[in-house]
Design an enzyme around this catalytic site. Structure first.
Site, PDB file in Angstrom:
ATOM      1  N   CYS A  90       0.849  -1.305   0.271  1.00 11.61           N
ATOM      2  CA  CYS A  90      -0.266  -0.026   0.071  1.00 11.61           C
ATOM      3  C   CYS A  90       0.622   1.419  -0.144  1.00 11.61           C
ATOM      4  O   CYS A  90       0.409   2.077  -0.979  1.00 11.61           O
ATOM      5  CB  CYS A  90      -0.821   0.372   1.003  1.00 11.61           C
TER       6      CYS A  90
ATOM      7  N   HIS B 125      -2.586   6.625   2.800  1.00 12.91           N
ATOM      8  CA  HIS B 125      -1.255   6.270   4.133  1.00 12.91           C
ATOM      9  C   HIS B 125      -0.887   8.609   2.715  1.00 12.91           C
ATOM     10  O   HIS B 125      -1.156   8.188   1.434  1.00 12.91           O
ATOM     11  CB  HIS B 125      -0.379   5.687   2.623  1.00 12.91           C
TER      12      HIS B 125
HETATM   13  N1  LIG Z   1      -4.242  -2.901   4.509  1.00 13.52           N
HETATM   14  C1  LIG Z   1      -3.810  -2.075   4.016  1.00 13.52           C
HETATM   15  O1  LIG Z   1      -3.746  -0.693   3.284  1.00 13.52           O
HETATM   16  C2  LIG Z   1      -3.595  -3.642   3.072  1.00 13.52           C
HETATM   17  C3  LIG Z   1      -2.918  -3.182   1.668  1.00 13.52           C
HETATM   18  C4  LIG Z   1      -1.952  -3.835   1.126  1.00 13.52           C
HETATM   19  C5  LIG Z   1      -2.304  -5.097   0.950  1.00 13.52           C
HETATM   20  N2  LIG Z   1      -2.563  -5.321   2.226  1.00 13.52           N
HETATM   21  C6  LIG Z   1      -2.178  -6.883   2.458  1.00 13.52           C
HETATM   22  O2  LIG Z   1      -3.438  -7.410   2.190  1.00 13.52           O
HETATM   23  C7  LIG Z   1      -4.018  -8.681   2.884  1.00 13.52           C
HETATM   24  C8  LIG Z   1      -5.389  -8.670   3.981  1.00 13.52           C
HETATM   25  O3  LIG Z   1      -5.010  -7.193   4.384  1.00 13.52           O
HETATM   26  P1  LIG Z   1      -5.926  -6.413   5.585  1.00 13.52           P
HETATM   27  O4  LIG Z   1      -5.679  -5.474   6.490  1.00 13.52           O
HETATM   28  O5  LIG Z   1      -8.082  -6.799   5.330  1.00 13.52           O
HETATM   29  O6  LIG Z   1      -5.978  -8.078   6.875  1.00 13.52           O
HETATM   30  P2  LIG Z   1      -7.071  -7.913   8.088  1.00 13.52           P
HETATM   31  O7  LIG Z   1      -8.346  -7.069   8.195  1.00 13.52           O
HETATM   32  O8  LIG Z   1      -6.606  -8.698   9.012  1.00 13.52           O
HETATM   33  O9  LIG Z   1      -8.089  -9.344   7.310  1.00 13.52           O
HETATM   34  C9  LIG Z   1      -7.236 -10.766   6.570  1.00 13.52           C
HETATM   35  C10 LIG Z   1      -8.378 -11.851   5.709  1.00 13.52           C
HETATM   36  O10 LIG Z   1      -8.085 -12.427   5.769  1.00 13.52           O
HETATM   37  C11 LIG Z   1      -8.462 -13.623   6.303  1.00 13.52           C
HETATM   38  N3  LIG Z   1      -7.750 -14.611   6.918  1.00 13.52           N
HETATM   39  C12 LIG Z   1      -6.831 -14.955   7.577  1.00 13.52           C
HETATM   40  N4  LIG Z   1      -6.953 -16.035   7.988  1.00 13.52           N
HETATM   41  C13 LIG Z   1      -7.277 -16.886   7.089  1.00 13.52           C
HETATM   42  C14 LIG Z   1      -7.127 -18.452   6.495  1.00 13.52           C
HETATM   43  N5  LIG Z   1      -6.535 -19.197   7.506  1.00 13.52           N
HETATM   44  N6  LIG Z   1      -7.805 -19.019   5.218  1.00 13.52           N
HETATM   45  C15 LIG Z   1      -8.881 -18.321   4.952  1.00 13.52           C
HETATM   46  N7  LIG Z   1      -8.775 -16.755   4.698  1.00 13.52           N
HETATM   47  C16 LIG Z   1      -8.088 -15.921   6.466  1.00 13.52           C
HETATM   48  C17 LIG Z   1      -9.449 -13.103   7.308  1.00 13.52           C
HETATM   49  O11 LIG Z   1     -10.985 -13.892   7.526  1.00 13.52           O
HETATM   50  P3  LIG Z   1     -11.180 -13.865   8.729  1.00 13.52           P
HETATM   51  O12 LIG Z   1     -12.590 -12.796   8.348  1.00 13.52           O
HETATM   52  O13 LIG Z   1     -11.966 -14.920   9.041  1.00 13.52           O
HETATM   53  O14 LIG Z   1     -10.298 -13.339   9.729  1.00 13.52           O
HETATM   54  C18 LIG Z   1      -9.819 -11.511   6.799  1.00 13.52           C
HETATM   55  O15 LIG Z   1     -11.324 -11.760   5.792  1.00 13.52           O
HETATM   56  C19 LIG Z   1      -2.127  -8.610   3.159  1.00 13.52           C
HETATM   57  O16 LIG Z   1      -1.860 -10.121   3.111  1.00 13.52           O
HETATM   58  C20 LIG Z   1      -2.149  -7.548   3.413  1.00 13.52           C
HETATM   59  O17 LIG Z   1      -1.033  -7.555   3.903  1.00 13.52           O
HETATM   60  C21 LIG Z   1      -2.731  -4.338   3.140  1.00 13.52           C
END
Ligand SMILES: NC(=O)c1ccc[n+]([C@@H]2O[C@H](COP(=O)([O-])OP(=O)(O)OC[C@H]3O[C@@H](n4cnc5c(N)ncnc54)[C@H](OP(=O)(O)O)[C@@H]3O)[C@@H](O)[C@H]2O)c1
Ligand SMILES: NC(=O)c1ccc[n+]([C@@H]2O[C@H](COP(=O)([O-])OP(=O)(O)OC[C@H]3O[C@@H](n4cnc5c(N)ncnc54)[C@H](OP(=O)(O)O)[C@@H]3O)[C@@H](O)[C@H]2O)c1
Lengths: 353, 353
Positions: A131, A257
């Site tokens: 991001c 950001h």
């Molecule tokens: N936040 C940002 O600004 C951003 C930007 C770029 C990239 N990312 C990347 O995008 C990804 C998600 O980030 P996020 O910020 O959305 O995180 P988050 O809010 O913690 O959400 C994580 C998601 O992954 C699911 N998950 C976790 N463990 C799992 C498993 N074993 N099997 C299936 N689903 C699973 C969770 O499901 P449950 O709800 O069931 O736990 C939830 O839907 C990460 O790799 C992060 O690095 C994030």
């Protein structure tokens, strides 16, 4: 693809996943079925997409059957394990995690900068950048096309939601604890005492503070986030020798950001020409008239799609240097939007013969 | 000076003035009488210094009679008018405003960096630098002495109290308004709606936001604060051609400015040697072990005197480049403390023959 392709959103319940469902509901509808997947923890909940309630199912082999495009928004290790499974089932995976970004044969794509790279995928996986890189790279790509980028010095101002929903919840909880403590913030250690153990995903209190550490420890004192900005910028721009230095800092902002960017180019630059380029670049909004109060801030940019650019100046001691301040919503262009855009590029490809 | 000199604190009721009274109460007592001055608005109030209540009097010619050293912590235009009056009455003025910093014959002094410059005063006035410059210059001076500084790229993270008491009050008021609005911060324009007209001295909402604008508009899109960092760093270090580029950003922190600094030097640098220099430099605390959570943050630095330095890294693409993250309490070293230190240097001068 000739039929309307089946889409899977893997991690639909997360911070990025939920914004992705909003974006899918707003964009021209190129998808057939949309399936929502998450972990066992939240499977069974229903979420709205395209005006319909859809029940979330557990990520498993069966749920990936018949999927044409799978957008992955899950932690790195979950993506590392499950993206190849989705590919084996015939899907093209667009992955938002760091698991495959630097891998050979996996293009790292920003549709405004290197859309054609999508076709160069050799493993069925296309990666979407970090991001923080995404918050600035669309603007830098446009300037690079004209001036030829040679060096970047980046200092970030990263929002809590970059650490997922847990980051947002932590910042809000800290702010309410501090609301009851008028002297925290001026007394030594006052903020730490007020927030107690509630640091959440951050290594120090974030409310009324800034935290110069994002990610995990790497050699030489660097954080993983700082190295991502360097490696990913080089890969997206196709400049393997670009000089890049980044310092990543978390700030008490919910979403969006920002980055202060010092950029050096092969040729002389001017603010006038930079303004012209940025004013017409796709995906960029130029907002640069400080005398009238026009500069981007997270509070004004949050919820919008583009990269906002302001504070454009030519370095006073270097005719090849530009200074910029950029803001991008890390949950939109910084993750969900870019991933959806890549998915739409894949969906628009002519069907293989 | 042979008798204990008489001190005047001009602007004793302000954000800087109040901290100055604390510092005067903590330091070895080199002063005879201490007089407190302010505007007509607050004259008559009493403030504690050295454990005694002192009544504040209005700034006027009479109140400056017999003063040996006058510490000025008032707005630029008040300093411009009244510092020469104090000098005419026989005082040495130490001025914390921007009114005289770049003037010929007025030394700009940081006691850890250029203490001898105090004696070079030609107009009876010694200036203390801007708080943002002060938040980093002690550490940079120490590194410069060893490696020879050639270039600085600075991005600041400046606290609300840099805009005086009005800045602190504004940030607190905005935070309480936002406490009642859980969705502000994620909704487009939500923060702006919640804080309404209460922007105080800032050009945009500061709570849950960062504001890339500090000071007034200058040519080429620069802010006055950014030019101060360039001009003052050059003057303090005695490097009139130093390449300096700064981007100044306000963050929702009550007190303590931070800066992300990219510094280039004449010779190759190493983190090890930089650590040695910073660990022994007067006025600097090295706090640099991210794996153990050791990096400076405003919440931990506020209320302390030194410049805290962490996140020391050698630029990956440049053996002559160092990255640093520095924090300094803008109301202590960033203003009140530096001014008192200069005053103490003057008080310790042998009496003129
Ligand atoms: N936040 C940002 O600004 C951003 C930007 C770029 C990239 N990312 C990347 O995008 C990804 C998600 O980030 P996020 O910020 O959305 O995180 P988050 O809010 O913690 O959400 C994580 C998601 O992954 C699911 N998950 C976790 N463990 C799992 C498993 N074993 N099997 C299936 N689903 C699973 C969770 O499901 P449950 O709800 O069931 O736990 C939830 O839907 C990460 O790799 C992060 O690095 C994030
Ligand atoms: N805040 C910082 O971090 C910082 C750092 C470095 C330098 N400075 C500089 O230090 C100076 C004071 O800043 P501050 O933050 O303390 O501001 P502040 O909180 O607004 O205080 C201003 C002080 O000046 C007095 N004053 C205003 N007009 C006056 C007049 N006409 N005659 C006599 N006294 C007058 C005020 O007295 P009343 O209470 O009677 O109004 C008050 O004591 C400014 O030049 C500022 O740029 C500030």
């Amino acid at each position: 693809m000739t039929h309307k392709p089946t889409l899977a959103v893997v991690g639909a319940t997360g911070a990025v996943g939920r914004v992705m469902l909003q974006i899918l509901s707003q964009h021209a509808d190129v998808w057939g079925e949309i399936r929502l997947l998450s972990s066992r923890r939240t499977a069974g909940t229903t979420l709205a997409v395209r005006g319909e309630q859809v029940t979330v199912v557990t990520l498993c082999e069966e749920a990936l059957e018949g999927v044409d495009v799978a957008l992955f928004d899950v932690p790195d290790e979950v993506a590392a394990q499950w993206a190849p499974v989705a590919v084996a089932k015939g899907a093209v995976v667009v992955d938002n995690s760091a698991a495959f970004r630097m891998a050979e044969g996996v293009p790292l794509v920003v549709p405004e900068v290197n859309p054609h790279a999508v076709r160069a995928r050799q493993r069925g996986i296309v990666a979407s950048p970090n991001c923080t890189t995404l918050s600035m790279i669309v603007a830098l790509g446009a300037l690079h096309a004209e001036f030829g980028l040679t060096e970047l010095v980046v200092s970030s101002y990263q929002a809590a939601s970059g650490a997922g929903q847990a980051g947002v919840d932590t910042l809000r909880a800290q702010l309410s604890l501090l609301a009851a403590e008028p002297d925290a913030g001026t007394a030594p250690g006052g903020v730490r005492r007020a927030v107690g153990d509630g640091l959440g995903p951050f290594p120090a209190p974030l409310a009324l503070n800034v935290v110069p550490w994002v990610g995990s420890v790497r050699d030489g004192g660097w954080s993983s986030e700082e190295l991502k900005i360097r490696n990913e910028s080089r890969k997206i721009l196709g400049l393997p020798d670009l000089r890049v230095t980044a310092t990543c800092v978390r700030v008490p902002v919910i979403s969006t950001h920002s980055a202060s960017v010092h950029a050096r180019f092969e040729s002389e630059v001017s603010v006038e020409r930079a303004h012209e380029i940025l004013a017409t670049a796709p995906g960029v909004v130029l907002f640069d008239d400080p005398g009238s109060g026009d500069f981007p801030t997270p509070a004004d940019v949050v919820g919008t799609d583009p990269t906002w650019v302001g504070r454009v100046r030519r370095s006073l001691d270097d005719p090849q240097g530009l200074e910029l301040f950029v803001c991008g919503d890390n949950l939109r262009k910084g993750s969900a939007l870019n991933t959806v855009q890549i998915g739409e590029l894949v969906a628009s490809e002519p069907a293989a013969s």
